[in-house]
Each structure stands twice: as structure tokens, then as C-alpha cells.
Design a protein around this motif. Structure first.
Motif, mmCIF file in Angstrom:
data_model
loop_
_atom_site.group_PDB
_atom_site.id
_atom_site.type_symbol
_atom_site.label_atom_id
_atom_site.label_comp_id
_atom_site.label_asym_id
_atom_site.label_seq_id
_atom_site.Cartn_x
_atom_site.Cartn_y
_atom_site.Cartn_z
ATOM 1 N N TYR A 331 14.969 -4.788 -10.495
ATOM 2 C CA TYR A 331 13.698 -4.596 -11.202
ATOM 3 C C TYR A 331 13.695 -5.361 -12.515
ATOM 4 C CZ TYR A 331 12.838 -0.803 -7.902
ATOM 5 O OH TYR A 331 12.637 -0.055 -6.773
ATOM 6 N N GLY A 334 15.938 -4.632 -15.442
ATOM 7 C CA GLY A 334 16.645 -3.461 -14.911
ATOM 8 C C GLY A 334 18.147 -3.572 -15.016
ATOM 9 N N SER A 446 7.742 -1.834 -15.324
ATOM 10 C CA SER A 446 8.612 -1.651 -16.494
ATOM 11 C C SER A 446 7.786 -1.560 -17.767
ATOM 12 C CB SER A 446 9.550 -2.843 -16.697
ATOM 13 O OG SER A 446 10.220 -3.163 -15.542
ATOM 14 N N SER A 481 10.707 5.776 -17.622
ATOM 15 C CA SER A 481 11.114 4.532 -18.259
ATOM 16 C C SER A 481 12.429 4.689 -19.006
ATOM 17 C CB SER A 481 10.023 4.137 -19.255
ATOM 18 O OG SER A 481 10.521 3.225 -20.172
#
Ligand SMILES: C[S@@+](CC[C@H](N)C(=O)[O-])C[C@H]1O[C@@H](n2cnc3c(N)ncnc32)[C@H](O)[C@@H]1O
Length: 503
Positions: A331, A334, A446, A481
Motif C-alpha cells: 500500500y 505502507g 492512505s 490510519s
């Protein structure tokens, strides 16, 4: 900025809060960091909060006020805005996916449990997708970011030929081993006994280069781990590789570490060390049991597949050779896979030093820990293949410029490189798929530097840019998050299709 007359945030506290930025710190974490009693800090933080210098979010996380304000700015584009724009510009209204999605069930599922991969997705999700697709037996199923092989195992169990690419060596090893259903369980057990006997006779040797090794393990555990490691066969035949997976599997359980999902200290039972020899024996026993379980459905297995340990961006498969692709890419911003799997990388001999870890990190799809030099060529915001991406990169850059304390001032470059890394993979899968073939991706969005990044919708748009038709975008679950604990993010199933008439 606090109001006039407000107490100033002491410099040491400001520094500590700046380090955790929009993620926040608990009073306990600050008290350990600053060596100050919690009660004293609590009183100070409450006073500072009254004057607007700090803010408390979620379950008791403190941030500097500037971080809390970032996503309340007028120029903040919220997730809903992008959803509307997506419907308008790409003609797709977001739906819902109601089935399983996370890896958690895999940790007890046969074969998947051989190498628990926190970043993996659900085997049941893949099984459901395979069923929906109604592929004919022996079809080829590709996962370009194969991870620990969830897609590949399920594809083969469902009668298909699994193909995968994976660049992280221990994950590629696990995926290879997990798809070799024909490995004889009795021989695996007898080879493991030989390893254990040899290890018992060996003298301990040197531990890998990782700096923290002595803190991660008890001294006696380290000695046994080196004996076991040295007794493993070094060859790359299926049996030797299976034994290496069993060894990799025990590293976390015998250490003081845990993955939650990042590698960190704080295993609740860290003071009750587990014995590496026993753990290794148990790991192999489980593998043998699962191999016997698999044998019961032997007549339904698909043909043996292939896992290439290589960069998915250079995937060069014969055109139209793949019937379905299923994946979950890293991601945006990530996981640092290299850091998270550095124990496996070091103990299994894939990395001999920090330079090897850095090189591997640079080769993977970009993550937030990427070195500055690897980001430097990507600091421009104009030369990107998508209008939304351009706007987002500019927004990140402007937020970071305005608030100099953000963790890295090249954050927009990391995001840019992420999408520039992803695009060639989409293009390569497009070419490899047969016309009409689908590509199903589990992707997340995100929040970083006060900017919302709809990673799922951007992935779909980049897919459209390389020729795919966006068939569906279905929200699977909410997640929280890492940047702002109170900001809900999502995980989404994106379905792309190579147009039927395209050849
Ligand atoms: C979200 S994980 C996939 C997990 C997988 N679905 C599973 O269930 O185990 C993403 C994977 O992409 C791999 N990866 C990142 N960059 C890559 C690249 N350029 N080529 C191939 N694999 C890459 C990472 O090492 C990681 O294992």
C-alpha cells in the motif's frame, strides 16, 4: 500556535511529539522517552491542550496541534470527494464486498500457516474469487506480488496452474514451498530429524549481522538457533527449501519480538522463551500434517506452477498466457517489508549486511523508509501519468513545505515513486492476461502529511490508463490510519478487465 500567554511546549517534549507527528504518542510512551513521571506529563499535556498547543485524539494519543489541523484545512480533499469524482470521471460507483479479506484466518489454515505473513490476504477471499470466475480446470492464475503465496496455494488447490513473482526472498521461498503439494511428508519428517540430530552435535557459531540480535533473543536461544541454522542443508532442492521455511517460521516465536503488524518488541510472553529445537520440530510436524491433508484432494490439484523471485515491474510473460490475476500490492506509504522480515533475511543468509537490506528496499515498490537517494529522481510533480496524482503530490509537497517538521521533506517523492512502480506492473499484467481476463486487486488508501491519498481509486485509474476496463470497485472493510488513529481508511477490491475484443 498556542494563544498568547499559553505555556510553551518544552523543547524536549516538542521534539518527542514531532518525531511521532500525526501518529501521536501516549503519555506512557512520552514518559519512557523523556524519563519523566507519567503524572507530571499528564498534567503538563492537559494544560497545553487547554491552550491549544497539543491535541488528544483516539484512545489517548497526543499530537502537536499543527498535526491535528492538517486534515481540517480548507484545501483538504476528503475521501467522499474522490468517490464522487471517480463516479463522474471514471463512471464507476463504489460497491461493497462482504466476504473475508484479512490474513488472520490463514494463520491456522492448512499450508497457509507454514509462514504466517501479516501482510497477506485471506485464503477464503482468493477461493471466493476463483469460484466467481468459473475458470476451466488447468487455467493459469498469476499473482505478481505473490507474498507468501496465498493466491498460488488456493489456485493450485482449485485445479489451476499458479504463477507468481515475488522479490522478497523469504516470501518467495515460502510461496515456492507452499505450492509444492507433492512433497512427501514422511521424508520431510525424517530429514528434519536428521537436522535436529546434527544440530545437537554442533557447536554454536556466529549470529547474523543485525545490531539488535543480542537484545532480540536470549543468549541460550541464540546458541541453539545458530546450531540449527548450521545443520540445515544449504541446497535449493524442494526438501531443503521446506526445512528452511520451517526454520524461518520459528524466528519470531523464539525471540522477544512480535509483528503487529510491524516488527517490534513487546511480545506478552517474551520472558518465557521457547526452545528452537522444539519449535522447529513442531513447525515441521504441522507441515507434514498439512501435506497429508492436501493428498486427500490430490485428484483436484492443478498443475505445478512457478514462483519467480524477481521484480514484478519487469514481468515478461508470454502475451495472453494468463487467465486471471489476483494480488494485493504493497500500500502507498505502507509496510517496510525489508525491515519487517530482516530476521528471516539475515538468518536465512539472504542478506549479509545492511547494504544488502538497503538494496532490496530500493528494489521493492517504494515504502516510507526508502533512502533519500532513491527518492531524489522523483521530486518533480508534473511528470506523472494521472491528473489526480499530480494534484495530490503538489498538496503533499505544499503541506510539508508549510510545516517543516514533517518526518521527511521528500514525502511526495515517495508517493510518486510508489505509483511509478505500480504502473509497469499493471501494464505487464495487462499484456500477460488473455483478452477478457480479469485482474483483481486488494488495495488500500492512505493519509500522509495531511493529504488523503485514494490509493485504491488511483490504482484503478492507472489500470484504465494502461488499457483495462474498470469493472468494479468494492469497499471491503474499514481500517485505521497509521498516521492519524482517528481517521478511517478502507481496504478495497478493485476489479479490472482486459477488454474482450483486445488482442
Ligand atoms: C501485500 S504483500 C502480498 C501478500 C500476499 N497477497 C499474501 O497473501 O501473502 C505485497 C508483496 O509485494 C512484494 N513486492 C514489493 N515490491 C515488489 C516488486 N517490485 N516485485 C515483486 N514483488 C514485490 C512484497 O515483498 C510483498 O511480499
Amino acid at each position: 500556535m498556542g494563544r498568547p500567554g499559553a505555556p510553551l511546549v518544552p523543547r524536549s517534549l516538542r521534539r518527542a511529539l514531532t518525531e511521532t507527528g500525526p501518529i501521536g504518542s501516549t503519555t506512557h510512551q512520552l514518559s519512557v522517552r523523556l524519563e519523566t513521571p507519567e503524572s507530571e506529563l499528564d498534567a503538563l499535556l492537559e494544560r497545553l491542550a487547554l491552550h491549544g498547543d497539543v491535541v488528544r485524539i483516539g484512545r489517548g494519543l497526543w499530537l502537536l496541534a499543527a498535526y491535528a489541523e492538517l486534515d481540517r484545512r480548507e484545501d483538504f480533499h476528503a475521501p467522499e470527494e474522490y468517490v464522487e469524482r471517480f463516479a463522474h470521471e471514471n463512471g464507476v460507483v463504489l460497491g461493497r464486498y462482504e466476504g473475508p479479506i484479512t490474513f488472520s484466518d490463514n494463520t491456522v489454515a492448512p499450508v497457509h500457516r507454514w509462514w504466517p505473513y501479516v501482510q497477506g490476504f485471506s485464503a477464503d477471499f482468493v477461493a471466493g474469487v476463483l469460484q466467481d470466475e468459473g475458470l476451466s480446470p488447468g487455467s493459469t492464475v498469476l499473482d505478481p506480488f505473490a507474498g507468501s503465496g496465498t493466491t498460488l496455494v488456493e489456485a493450485r488447490r482449485a485445479g489451476h496452474r499458479p504463477w507468481g513473482t515475488e522479490l522478497l526472498p523469504p516470501a518467495a521461498l515460502a510461496a515456492r514451498v507452499k505450492t509444492r503439494f507433492e512433497l512427501p511428508s514422511a521424508r520431510l519428517l525424517s530429514q528434519a530429524r536428521t537436522v535436529l540430530r546434527t544440530a545437537a552435535r554442533r557447536t554454536p557459531s556466529s549470529v547474523p549481522f543485525l545490531r539488535e540480535t543480542s537484545r532480540q533473543f536470549l543468549a541460550a536461544t541464540l546458541r541453539d538457533l545458530t546450531r540449527l541454522r548450521d545443520a540445515l542443508p544449504g541446497a535449493t532442492d524442494p526438501m531443503s527449501e521446506a526445512l528452511r521455511v520451517a526454520f524461518g517460521r520459528i524466528l519470531i516465536p523464539v525471540s522477544r519480538l512480535r509483528r503487529s503488524p510491524c516488527l517490534g518488541y513487546g511480545r506478552p510472553d517474551a520472558d518465557q522463551p521457547r526452545d528452537p529445537f522444539t519449535e522447529f520440530r513442531n513447525a515441521v510436524d504441522e507441515m507434514a500434517q498439512d501435506l497429508d491433508f492436501l493428498t486427500q484432494s490430490r485428484s483436484r490439484w492443478g498443475p505445478a506452477g512457478h514462483v519467480w523471485q524477481r521484480d514484478a515491474r519487469n514481468l515478461d510473460l508470454p502475451p495472453s498466457s494468463v487467465d486471471l490475476a489476483v494480488t494485493s500490492p504493497p500500500y502507498v506509504n505502507g509496510m517496510d517489508y525489508v525491515n519487517n522480515y530482516k530476521l528471516d533475511l539475515a538468518w536465512l543468509g539472504y542478506a549479509k549486511g545492511y547494504a544488502d537490506l538497503r538494496r532490496l528496499r530500493e528494489a521493492l515498490v517504494a515504502c516510507d523508509n526508502l533512502g533519500r537517494a532513491a527518492v531524489r529522481p522523483h521530486l518533480g510533480t508534473d511528470d506523472v501519468p494521472d491528473r489526480w496524482l499530480r494534484e495530490i503530490l503538489r498538496q503533499i509537497r505544499s503541506n510539508v513545505d508549510q510545516k517543516r517538521s514533517y518526518r521527511r521533506d521528500d514525502a511526495h517523492g515517495v508517493v510518486k515513486r510508489y505509483f511509478l512502480d505500480l504502473r509497469p506492473v499493471l501494464a505487464a499484467v495487462y499484456r500477460a492476461l488473455r483478452p477478457g481476463g480479469r485482474f483483481r486487486l486488494v488495495v488500500g488508501d492512505s493519509l500522509l502529511a495531511g493529504t488523503y491519498v485514494p490509493g485504491d481509486l488511483l490504482t484503478a485509474r492507472l489500470g484504465a490508463d494502461v488499457g483495462f476496463h474498470i469493472t468494479a470497485v468494492d469497499i471491503a472493510r474499514r481500517r485505521w490510519s497509521g498516521q492519524r488513529r482517528d481517521f478511517p481508511l478502507r481496504e478495497t477490491v478493485v476489479t479490472l478487465q482486459r477488454p474482450v475484443g483486445d488482442s
